[in-house]
Design a protein around this motif. Sequence first.
Motif, PDB file in Angstrom:
ATOM      1  N   THR A 197      99.359  25.888 -74.274  1.00  0.00           N
ATOM      2  CA  THR A 197      99.957  24.516 -73.753  1.00  0.00           C
ATOM      3  C   THR A 197      98.608  23.707 -72.969  1.00  0.00           C
ATOM      4  O   THR A 197      98.504  22.439 -73.444  1.00  0.00           O
ATOM      5  CB  THR A 197     100.850  24.967 -72.341  1.00  0.00           C
ATOM      6  OG1 THR A 197     102.114  25.501 -72.736  1.00  0.00           O
ATOM      7  CG2 THR A 197     101.387  23.525 -71.733  1.00  0.00           C
TER       8      THR A 197
ATOM      9  N   THR B 297     105.512  17.584 -72.664  1.00  0.00           N
ATOM     10  CA  THR B 297     105.573  17.914 -73.994  1.00  0.00           C
ATOM     11  C   THR B 297     106.972  17.441 -74.609  1.00  0.00           C
ATOM     12  O   THR B 297     106.919  16.680 -75.417  1.00  0.00           O
ATOM     13  CB  THR B 297     105.511  19.318 -74.023  1.00  0.00           C
ATOM     14  OG1 THR B 297     106.567  20.310 -73.293  1.00  0.00           O
ATOM     15  CG2 THR B 297     103.966  20.073 -73.806  1.00  0.00           C
TER      16      THR B 297
ATOM     17  N   THR C  74     102.759  17.274 -79.399  1.00  0.00           N
ATOM     18  CA  THR C  74     103.875  17.627 -78.682  1.00  0.00           C
ATOM     19  C   THR C  74     104.781  18.795 -79.151  1.00  0.00           C
ATOM     20  O   THR C  74     105.506  19.601 -78.375  1.00  0.00           O
ATOM     21  CB  THR C  74     104.829  16.368 -78.489  1.00  0.00           C
ATOM     22  OG1 THR C  74     105.189  15.981 -79.905  1.00  0.00           O
ATOM     23  CG2 THR C  74     104.104  15.198 -77.571  1.00  0.00           C
TER      24      THR C  74
ATOM     25  N   SER D 247      97.330  21.751 -76.125  1.00  0.00           N
ATOM     26  CA  SER D 247      98.044  20.733 -76.491  1.00  0.00           C
ATOM     27  C   SER D 247      97.774  19.587 -75.458  1.00  0.00           C
ATOM     28  O   SER D 247      97.682  18.558 -76.171  1.00  0.00           O
ATOM     29  CB  SER D 247      99.559  21.209 -76.367  1.00  0.00           C
ATOM     30  OG  SER D 247      99.811  22.394 -77.389  1.00  0.00           O
TER      31      SER D 247
ATOM     32  N   THR E 155     105.343  25.784 -74.144  1.00  0.00           N
ATOM     33  CA  THR E 155     105.884  25.723 -72.943  1.00  0.00           C
ATOM     34  C   THR E 155     107.098  26.541 -72.852  1.00  0.00           C
ATOM     35  O   THR E 155     107.177  27.167 -71.670  1.00  0.00           O
ATOM     36  CB  THR E 155     106.066  24.434 -72.195  1.00  0.00           C
ATOM     37  OG1 THR E 155     105.167  23.535 -72.595  1.00  0.00           O
ATOM     38  CG2 THR E 155     106.719  24.139 -70.909  1.00  0.00           C
TER      39      THR E 155
ATOM     40  N   TYR F  47      99.198  13.229 -68.746  1.00  0.00           N
ATOM     41  CA  TYR F  47      98.626  14.321 -69.544  1.00  0.00           C
ATOM     42  C   TYR F  47      97.331  14.981 -68.919  1.00  0.00           C
ATOM     43  O   TYR F  47      97.362  16.452 -68.977  1.00  0.00           O
ATOM     44  CB  TYR F  47      98.337  14.021 -70.967  1.00  0.00           C
ATOM     45  CG  TYR F  47      99.584  13.137 -71.812  1.00  0.00           C
ATOM     46  CD1 TYR F  47     100.847  13.836 -71.465  1.00  0.00           C
ATOM     47  CD2 TYR F  47      99.074  12.407 -72.865  1.00  0.00           C
ATOM     48  CE1 TYR F  47     101.862  13.260 -72.150  1.00  0.00           C
ATOM     49  CE2 TYR F  47     100.376  11.913 -73.601  1.00  0.00           C
ATOM     50  CZ  TYR F  47     101.619  12.188 -73.272  1.00  0.00           C
ATOM     51  OH  TYR F  47     102.608  11.718 -73.974  1.00  0.00           O
TER      52      TYR F  47
ATOM     53  N   GLY G 271     103.169  22.108 -78.300  1.00  0.00           N
ATOM     54  CA  GLY G 271     103.243  22.077 -76.655  1.00  0.00           C
ATOM     55  C   GLY G 271     104.650  22.369 -76.283  1.00  0.00           C
ATOM     56  O   GLY G 271     105.010  23.214 -75.255  1.00  0.00           O
ATOM     57  N   ASN G 272     105.841  22.050 -77.023  1.00  0.00           N
ATOM     58  CA  ASN G 272     107.175  22.179 -76.770  1.00  0.00           C
ATOM     59  C   ASN G 272     107.316  23.727 -76.938  1.00  0.00           C
ATOM     60  O   ASN G 272     107.980  24.385 -76.300  1.00  0.00           O
ATOM     61  CB  ASN G 272     108.247  21.555 -77.530  1.00  0.00           C
ATOM     62  CG  ASN G 272     108.246  20.258 -77.472  1.00  0.00           C
ATOM     63  OD1 ASN G 272     108.006  19.795 -76.274  1.00  0.00           O
ATOM     64  ND2 ASN G 272     108.747  19.280 -78.280  1.00  0.00           N
TER      65      ASN G 272
END
Length: 453
Positions: A306, A249, A343, A309, A350, A426, A346-347
Motif C-alpha cells: 500500500t 485507492t 490504484t 502504491s 488495502t 496521496y 493499492g485496492n
Amino acid sequence: MTTTLSAPGRWIRNFNPDDEDFWAAGGRRVALRNLAVSVFSEHIGFSIWTMWSVLVLFMSPAIGFNFTPSEKFLLVVTPTLVGAALRLPYSYAVTRFGGRNWSVFASAVLLVPTLLALYFVQQPGTPLWVFMLIGATAGVGGGNFASSMTNITLLFPQRHQGWALGVNAGGGNLGVAVVQLLGLLVIVTVGDTHPSYVAAVYLPLIALATLLAALKMDNVSGVRPVPGTLRRAAVNQHTWWISFLYVGTFGSFIGYSFAFGLVLQNQFGASPLRAATYTFLGPLLGSVFRPVGGWLSDRWGGARVTLSSFLGMTLGTAVLIAASDQNSFSLFVIGFTALFVLTGIGNGSTYKLIPAVFAATAEKSVTSGRDAVEEFARARSLSGAVIGIAGAVGALGGVAINLAFRAAYGSLGTGEPAFLAFLGFYALCMVVTWWVYLRGSLADASVKEATRV
C-alpha cells in the motif's frame, strides 16, 4: 466435519475454510464455485454502476441534450454517491439473508436502472433532474461490491484471502472497462447518437447473472449476524484507518473511472470517439492489477504494498500536472493510465490489511488464554463488517474526485487545482500507512501474516 445442504434455501452447515482437511475435502470446491458466480454478478453490477460515465459522452446537442460540463460531472457524481451509501447495508444483508439469496436479489434489481436508462437516454429534452434520479438507481450496482466481498471473505481461509478478494474485486472492477469498451464499440459501429444500445446489451446479462446466482451459489450458516459486530467495527480504530486509505485507492479508481472521459473532453476538447478510445484502458489495467495487489500482499504484507502504491500515485499525479502545463495529450493519458494501475494494486493491498489485522488481534487474544475457535470466528465476522464500512467510505472518495473536477473545470476550465489536491492527499496517505502499519507495535500484521503463507 462435512458440508451439508438443505433445500430449498441451499444453506451450507459447518463451513470452516481454515480447517485444512475440510478445505481439501470439499470446501475449496464450494468456495471456488461461489467465487466464479460472484465475480460475474459483481462484474455486471460495476458495469451498471458506471454506465453513466459512458452515457454522458453521448449527451450532446446532436441528440437533444445541452448539458454543461458541470452538469455532466454532477450526473456522474449521483450514482457514485448512492453506490457508496448502499455498500454498508448491502454488506450487512449477506449476514442477514445469506450470500446466495442476496446475490439473486442484487442481480435482479439491476434491471431497474438499466431499463430506465434504455428508455430515457433516447428522449430529447429530458431534464437533468430526471437523469439524476435514474443515475441514483444505478447506485445499486455499486452496492454489489460490498455484499460480494463480504461473502467471499467468509468462504475462503485466511491464507488465501488476499488472492480471493483480489480476484473477486478485480473481476468486478473489470465491469468498468467493459462498459466503456462497449461504448466505444457503439460509437465506432453506429455513431455517437445511440446511447440506448449500451444499456440494451446488459438486459440478458443481468438475467443470466440472476439465474446463475440462484442455481450455483450457496448460503453459509456461519455467516449469520453476530450481535454487536457492526458496533465493534465502528469503534475499532483500524476500521477508520483502513477506510481512510481505501478512500485514496478505491476512491481514486472509481472516481477516475467515472471522470476520465469527461476530463479528456474538457482538458483537451476530445470528441466522444477520441475520449472513448482511451477511457476503457485505465479501468481495464486497474482491474487486472487488483488481484496482483492482493497476491503481492499475501507475500510481502499489505502495508508495504500500500505504501509503495501511494508513492507511485503521488508521482503519477505529478505527471498529470506536468502534462496539463505542457498541454500534452499523450503524456496525460500515460500518466492517468499509470494511476489506474497503481490504484488497482493499492485496492488489493488495502483490503488485504483487513483480515490480516483482525486475525493478528485474535491471535493475541488466544495467546492470553481465550478460546481460539471463538476468537477467530469473531475476527472473521468483524472483518466482514469492516469490509462493508471501508467499501462505503472508500467509494465516497469517488464522489470527492468528481466534485473536485466539477469545481475545477466549472470555474477555471482546467483540472490542475484538482490534481494538486489529489497529490497532497496521496502524500498524507503515505504518512498514515507508515505511521499506523509499519512503525508501531502492530509492526504490520499483514507482514506477519505474509511470512507464514
